[in-house]
Enzyme design. Structure first.
Site, PDB file in Angstrom:
ATOM      1  N   GLU A  99       0.832  -1.202   0.000  1.00  0.00           N
ATOM      2  CA  GLU A  99       0.000   0.000   0.000  1.00  0.00           C
ATOM      3  C   GLU A  99       0.865   1.250   0.000  1.00  0.00           C
ATOM      4  OE1 GLU A  99      -2.653   1.393  -0.421  1.00  0.00           O
ATOM      5  OE2 GLU A  99      -4.396   0.331   0.338  1.00  0.00           O
ATOM      6  N   ASP A 100       0.294   2.340  -0.456  1.00  0.00           N
ATOM      7  CA  ASP A 100       1.019   3.616  -0.383  1.00  0.00           C
ATOM      8  C   ASP A 100       0.832   4.275   0.980  1.00  0.00           C
ATOM      9  OD1 ASP A 100      -1.665   3.843  -1.238  1.00  0.00           O
ATOM     10  OD2 ASP A 100      -1.351   5.897  -1.871  1.00  0.00           O
ATOM     11  N   ASP A 103      -4.061   4.875   6.588  1.00  0.00           N
ATOM     12  CA  ASP A 103      -4.621   6.089   7.180  1.00  0.00           C
ATOM     13  C   ASP A 103      -5.621   5.674   8.270  1.00  0.00           C
ATOM     14  OD1 ASP A 103      -5.858   8.600   7.504  1.00  0.00           O
ATOM     15  OD2 ASP A 103      -5.509   9.168   5.446  1.00  0.00           O
ATOM     16  N   PHE A 152      -1.871  16.703   4.469  1.00  0.00           N
ATOM     17  CA  PHE A 152      -2.344  16.169   3.191  1.00  0.00           C
ATOM     18  C   PHE A 152      -1.156  15.947   2.265  1.00  0.00           C
ATOM     19  CE2 PHE A 152      -6.107  14.946   1.045  1.00  0.00           C
ATOM     20  CZ  PHE A 152      -5.675  14.828  -0.276  1.00  0.00           C
ATOM     21  N   ARG A 165       0.302  12.266  -8.670  1.00  0.00           N
ATOM     22  CA  ARG A 165       0.881  10.935  -8.468  1.00  0.00           C
ATOM     23  C   ARG A 165       2.305  10.879  -9.030  1.00  0.00           C
ATOM     24  NH1 ARG A 165      -3.327   7.494  -6.758  1.00  0.00           N
ATOM     25  NH2 ARG A 165      -5.343   7.846  -7.730  1.00  0.00           N
TER      26      ARG A 165
HETATM   27  C1  PRP Z   1      -5.776   5.388  -0.399  1.00  0.00           C
HETATM   28  C2  PRP Z   1      -4.646   4.396  -0.136  1.00  0.00           C
HETATM   29  C3  PRP Z   1      -5.304   3.331   0.673  1.00  0.00           C
HETATM   30  C4  PRP Z   1      -6.361   4.089   1.441  1.00  0.00           C
HETATM   31  C5  PRP Z   1      -5.877   4.317   2.826  1.00  0.00           C
HETATM   32  O1  PRP Z   1      -6.474   4.961  -1.525  1.00  0.00           O
HETATM   33  O2  PRP Z   1      -4.100   3.883  -1.314  1.00  0.00           O
HETATM   34  O3  PRP Z   1      -5.890   2.343  -0.128  1.00  0.00           O
HETATM   35  O4  PRP Z   1      -6.571   5.327   0.779  1.00  0.00           O
HETATM   36  O5  PRP Z   1      -6.834   4.975   3.574  1.00  0.00           O
HETATM   37  P1  PRP Z   1      -7.575   4.316   4.816  1.00  0.00           P
HETATM   38  O6  PRP Z   1      -6.533   3.696   5.691  1.00  0.00           O
HETATM   39  O7  PRP Z   1      -8.239   5.509   5.469  1.00  0.00           O
HETATM   40  O8  PRP Z   1      -8.565   3.329   4.298  1.00  0.00           O
HETATM   41  P2  PRP Z   1      -7.518   5.865  -2.359  1.00  0.00           P
HETATM   42  O9  PRP Z   1      -8.913   5.444  -2.023  1.00  0.00           O
HETATM   43  O10 PRP Z   1      -7.168   7.322  -2.178  1.00  0.00           O
HETATM   44  O11 PRP Z   1      -7.273   5.401  -3.861  1.00  0.00           O
HETATM   45  P3  PRP Z   1      -5.948   5.429  -4.771  1.00  0.00           P
HETATM   46  O12 PRP Z   1      -5.028   4.353  -4.231  1.00  0.00           O
HETATM   47  O13 PRP Z   1      -6.455   5.112  -6.139  1.00  0.00           O
HETATM   48  O14 PRP Z   1      -5.330   6.802  -4.666  1.00  0.00           O
END
Ligand code: PRP
Length: 181
Positions: A99-100, A103, A152, A165
């Site tokens: 994962e990136d 949160d 952010f 990105r």
């Molecule tokens: C981001 C990230 C995780 C998630 C983390 O994805 O890649 O999947 O949010 O947040 P959380 O811990 O509050 O669930 P996003 O929905 O922004 O999609 P993306 O990866 O396409 O940017």
């Protein structure tokens, strides 16, 4: 210019490179004699995935999954949608979810339940960024690149409204960008 929307660089290209290399070494050592399957959770993790897999020197395979929980907002809606599922079975496999950012933990909490039900031999989480101050679900990563404050952040795969990105570093977005879009 895209860079003008950035208030400050939080993690530089050099810091990212060094940390991802170190994570690759750690994973390679932990999986000696095994062949993990790395699952990139799209889209945010695509750059981390590309760099992390090249820093791993044991046999491994890759697969991709796309989920969405944020829409175009800055706060998680709590709703997780599977947009693209894995191509291969993970039954009996050693899985590393890539994962990136971790949160609230909402996405990963949901995803781990879903993947656990497919009976992998083991399942671990590698996240580039961890924002523990925002956690509402009990999710812990096994490999963390950087622990970050509740700002952010964009770049190196992370977006705001699908932009940024492609920034080669992790930056903090100027509030005016998302307060007055
Ligand atoms: C981001 C990230 C995780 C998630 C983390 O994805 O890649 O999947 O949010 O947040 P959380 O811990 O509050 O669930 P996003 O929905 O922004 O999609 P993306 O990866 O396409 O940017």
């Amino acid at each position: 210019m895209m860079h003008d929307d950035i208030e400050r660089v939080l993690i530089s290209e050099e810091e990212l490179r060094a940390r991802v290399q170190a994570l690759g070494k750690e994973i390679s050592a932990d999986y000696v004699g095994k062949e993990p399957i790395l699952i990139s959770v799209l889209r945010g993790s695509y750059i981390f995935m590309a760099d992390l897999t090249r820093a791993i020197d044991c046999y491994c395979t890759v697969d991709f999954m796309a989920v969405s929980s944020y829409g175009s907002g800055t706060v998680s809606s709590g709703q997780v949608n599977i947009i693209k599922d894995l191509s291969d079975s993970i039954e009996g496999k050693d899985v590393i979810v890539v994962e990136d950012i971790l949160d609230s933990g909402n996405t990963l909490h949901y995803l781990f339940q879903l993947l656990d039900a497919r009976h992998p031999a083991s399942i671990r989480l590698a996240t580039l960024l961890d924002k523990p101050s925002r956690r509402t679900k009990p999710v812990q990563a096994n490999y963390v690149g950087f622990t970050v404050p509740d700002a952010f952040v964009v770049g190196y795969g992370l977006d705001y409204d699908e932009r940024y990105r492609n920034l080669p570093y992790i930056g903090v977005l100027k509030p005016c960008v998302y307060e007055h879009p």
